[in-house]
Design a protein around this motif. Structure first.
Motif, PDB file in Angstrom:
ATOM      1  N   VAL A   1      25.722  -0.263 -27.357  1.00 28.36           N
ATOM      2  CA  VAL A   1      26.422  -0.401 -28.623  1.00 28.36           C
ATOM      3  C   VAL A   1      26.282  -2.122 -27.912  1.00 28.36           C
ATOM      4  CG1 VAL A   1      27.610  -1.355 -30.141  1.00 28.36           C
ATOM      5  CG2 VAL A   1      27.363   1.344 -29.566  1.00 28.36           C
ATOM      6  N   PHE A   2      25.549  -2.705 -29.236  1.00 35.20           N
ATOM      7  CA  PHE A   2      25.715  -4.847 -28.630  1.00 35.20           C
ATOM      8  C   PHE A   2      26.663  -4.865 -29.815  1.00 35.20           C
ATOM      9  CE2 PHE A   2      21.486  -6.319 -26.950  1.00 35.20           C
ATOM     10  CZ  PHE A   2      21.918  -5.939 -25.812  1.00 35.20           C
ATOM     11  N   LEU A   3      27.961  -5.304 -29.716  1.00 31.55           N
ATOM     12  CA  LEU A   3      28.823  -5.849 -30.596  1.00 31.55           C
ATOM     13  C   LEU A   3      28.479  -7.189 -30.638  1.00 31.55           C
ATOM     14  CD1 LEU A   3      31.163  -5.446 -32.526  1.00 31.55           C
ATOM     15  CD2 LEU A   3      32.450  -6.531 -30.242  1.00 31.55           C
ATOM     16  N   ILE A   4      28.712  -8.172 -31.601  1.00 25.32           N
ATOM     17  CA  ILE A   4      27.996  -9.561 -32.132  1.00 25.32           C
ATOM     18  C   ILE A   4      28.940 -10.220 -32.743  1.00 25.32           C
ATOM     19  CG2 ILE A   4      26.227 -11.224 -32.757  1.00 25.32           C
ATOM     20  CD1 ILE A   4      24.513  -9.050 -32.222  1.00 25.32           C
ATOM     21  N   ALA A   5      29.906 -11.427 -32.262  1.00 30.01           N
ATOM     22  CA  ALA A   5      30.579 -12.333 -32.794  1.00 30.01           C
ATOM     23  C   ALA A   5      30.710 -13.025 -33.348  1.00 30.01           C
ATOM     24  CB  ALA A   5      32.445 -11.320 -32.946  1.00 30.01           C
TER      25      ALA A   5
ATOM     26  N   ALA B   1      38.882 -18.310 -27.100  1.00 32.09           N
ATOM     27  CA  ALA B   1      40.456 -16.935 -28.184  1.00 32.09           C
ATOM     28  C   ALA B   1      39.885 -15.402 -27.933  1.00 32.09           C
ATOM     29  CB  ALA B   1      40.665 -17.419 -28.835  1.00 32.09           C
ATOM     30  N   ILE B   2      38.559 -15.430 -29.050  1.00 39.74           N
ATOM     31  CA  ILE B   2      38.759 -14.047 -29.132  1.00 39.74           C
ATOM     32  C   ILE B   2      37.508 -12.791 -28.099  1.00 39.74           C
ATOM     33  CG2 ILE B   2      36.061 -13.202 -30.668  1.00 39.74           C
ATOM     34  CD1 ILE B   2      35.885 -15.493 -32.206  1.00 39.74           C
ATOM     35  N   VAL B   3      37.090 -13.929 -27.220  1.00 39.73           N
ATOM     36  CA  VAL B   3      37.565 -13.155 -25.679  1.00 39.73           C
ATOM     37  C   VAL B   3      38.472 -12.255 -25.216  1.00 39.73           C
ATOM     38  CG1 VAL B   3      36.306 -13.300 -23.641  1.00 39.73           C
ATOM     39  CG2 VAL B   3      34.826 -14.319 -25.793  1.00 39.73           C
ATOM     40  N   ASP B   4      39.914 -13.998 -25.363  1.00 40.62           N
ATOM     41  CA  ASP B   4      40.762 -13.183 -24.796  1.00 40.62           C
ATOM     42  C   ASP B   4      41.387 -12.198 -25.094  1.00 40.62           C
ATOM     43  OD1 ASP B   4      40.185 -14.830 -22.169  1.00 40.62           O
ATOM     44  OD2 ASP B   4      41.898 -16.083 -23.667  1.00 40.62           O
ATOM     45  N   GLY B   5      40.923 -12.248 -26.819  1.00 38.04           N
ATOM     46  CA  GLY B   5      41.721 -11.053 -27.447  1.00 38.04           C
ATOM     47  C   GLY B   5      41.050  -9.514 -26.820  1.00 38.04           C
TER      48      GLY B   5
ATOM     49  N   GLU C   1      28.903   0.734 -21.505  1.00 33.27           N
ATOM     50  CA  GLU C   1      28.748   1.448 -22.420  1.00 33.27           C
ATOM     51  C   GLU C   1      28.698   0.733 -23.936  1.00 33.27           C
ATOM     52  OE1 GLU C   1      31.869   4.446 -20.581  1.00 33.27           O
ATOM     53  OE2 GLU C   1      31.437   2.302 -21.184  1.00 33.27           O
ATOM     54  N   VAL C   2      29.129  -1.007 -23.589  1.00 33.27           N
ATOM     55  CA  VAL C   2      29.823  -1.585 -25.239  1.00 33.27           C
ATOM     56  C   VAL C   2      29.157  -2.923 -24.279  1.00 33.27           C
ATOM     57  CG1 VAL C   2      30.274  -3.236 -26.266  1.00 33.27           C
ATOM     58  CG2 VAL C   2      30.457  -0.169 -26.252  1.00 33.27           C
ATOM     59  N   VAL C   3      27.878  -3.650 -24.994  1.00 32.70           N
ATOM     60  CA  VAL C   3      27.672  -5.165 -23.887  1.00 32.70           C
ATOM     61  C   VAL C   3      28.420  -6.008 -25.587  1.00 32.70           C
ATOM     62  CG1 VAL C   3      26.134  -7.261 -23.622  1.00 32.70           C
ATOM     63  CG2 VAL C   3      25.909  -4.551 -23.265  1.00 32.70           C
ATOM     64  N   ILE C   4      28.927  -7.026 -25.084  1.00 32.54           N
ATOM     65  CA  ILE C   4      29.568  -7.596 -25.846  1.00 32.54           C
ATOM     66  C   ILE C   4      29.687  -9.524 -25.959  1.00 32.54           C
ATOM     67  CG2 ILE C   4      31.947  -8.776 -27.277  1.00 32.54           C
ATOM     68  CD1 ILE C   4      33.348  -6.023 -26.507  1.00 32.54           C
ATOM     69  N   HIS C   5      28.977  -9.913 -27.575  1.00 29.84           N
ATOM     70  CA  HIS C   5      28.129 -11.016 -27.641  1.00 29.84           C
ATOM     71  C   HIS C   5      29.281 -12.323 -28.380  1.00 29.84           C
ATOM     72  CE1 HIS C   5      24.574  -9.620 -25.680  1.00 29.84           C
ATOM     73  NE2 HIS C   5      25.114  -8.645 -26.645  1.00 29.84           N
ATOM     74  N   VAL C   6      29.597 -13.435 -27.661  1.00 25.92           N
ATOM     75  CA  VAL C   6      30.732 -13.916 -28.871  1.00 25.92           C
ATOM     76  C   VAL C   6      30.548 -15.302 -28.787  1.00 25.92           C
ATOM     77  CG1 VAL C   6      33.014 -14.893 -29.155  1.00 25.92           C
ATOM     78  CG2 VAL C   6      33.081 -12.303 -28.568  1.00 25.92           C
TER      79      VAL C   6
ATOM     80  N   VAL D   1      29.295 -15.922 -25.012  1.00 29.40           N
ATOM     81  CA  VAL D   1      30.409 -14.882 -23.767  1.00 29.40           C
ATOM     82  C   VAL D   1      29.934 -13.963 -24.058  1.00 29.40           C
ATOM     83  CG1 VAL D   1      32.958 -14.384 -22.775  1.00 29.40           C
ATOM     84  CG2 VAL D   1      32.299 -16.776 -23.668  1.00 29.40           C
ATOM     85  N   LEU D   2      28.510 -13.315 -23.139  1.00 31.95           N
ATOM     86  CA  LEU D   2      28.654 -11.812 -22.778  1.00 31.95           C
ATOM     87  C   LEU D   2      30.046 -10.986 -22.069  1.00 31.95           C
ATOM     88  CD1 LEU D   2      25.068 -10.381 -22.414  1.00 31.95           C
ATOM     89  CD2 LEU D   2      27.335  -9.450 -20.284  1.00 31.95           C
ATOM     90  N   LEU D   3      30.582  -9.709 -22.410  1.00 33.34           N
ATOM     91  CA  LEU D   3      31.052  -9.280 -21.752  1.00 33.34           C
ATOM     92  C   LEU D   3      30.826  -7.880 -22.236  1.00 33.34           C
ATOM     93  CD1 LEU D   3      34.781  -9.675 -23.646  1.00 33.34           C
ATOM     94  CD2 LEU D   3      34.285 -10.651 -21.117  1.00 33.34           C
ATOM     95  N   ASP D   4      30.675  -7.118 -19.837  1.00 30.76           N
ATOM     96  CA  ASP D   4      29.598  -5.981 -20.240  1.00 30.76           C
ATOM     97  C   ASP D   4      30.611  -5.125 -19.808  1.00 30.76           C
ATOM     98  OD1 ASP D   4      28.214  -3.762 -19.754  1.00 30.76           O
ATOM     99  OD2 ASP D   4      26.563  -5.274 -17.712  1.00 30.76           O
ATOM    100  N   TYR D   5      31.111  -3.812 -20.666  1.00 31.37           N
ATOM    101  CA  TYR D   5      31.904  -2.696 -20.670  1.00 31.37           C
ATOM    102  C   TYR D   5      30.717  -1.470 -20.095  1.00 31.37           C
ATOM    103  CZ  TYR D   5      35.917  -5.574 -21.967  1.00 31.37           C
ATOM    104  OH  TYR D   5      36.871  -6.573 -22.142  1.00 31.37           O
TER     105      TYR D   5
END
Length: 129
Positions: A40-44, A54-58, A88-93, A82-86
């Protein structure tokens, strides 16, 4: 192949945390058929660097409660993307300007969206009326 239930739950938890920090345009894309490395890619997005961080911290705080830590983190110092790689899920803020420029949703438009089950924020509901 579709995203695993675990990946979807991680994405939903991260999306809820992002929403609590007033992230905009939160979407999740099931990229499991296209990529072997993640589901999954989560994008915000946010209108400024401070809110991006602040979103990344949350998100990190919420996922840490579930004993999840990112395998990799990139872009934190700039606060633009900011990219957070978990795994299974990669988060893009992303800063809103970067999100428009890079258009990740357009690049992955052939992949199905994931229902994040987010309640509409009161401010967004008022704007829709």
């Amino acid at each position: 192949m579709t995203a695993t239930e675990k990946s979807i739950e991680i994405a939903r938890a991260a999306a809820k945390a992002a929403s609590a920090k007033i992230a905009r345009d939160i979407v999740a894309i099931d990229v499991s058929d296209r990529l072997a490395i993640t589901d999954v890619f989560l994008i915000a997005s946010a209108p400024n660097e401070r809110q991006v961080n602040a979103i990344v911290d949350g998100i990190e705080e919420e996922l840490h409660k579930q004993d999840l830590r990112p395998v990799r983190r990139e872009g934190r110092s700039e606060g633009r993307w900011v990219l957070l790689d978990y795994a299974e899920v990669v988060i893009h803020v992303q800063h809103e300007e970067d999100r428009v420029f890079y258009a990740l949703e357009r690049l992955w438009k052939d992949c199905p969206a994931i229902d994040l089950q987010l309640e509409e924020a009161p401010a967004q509901a008022a704007e829709a009326e």
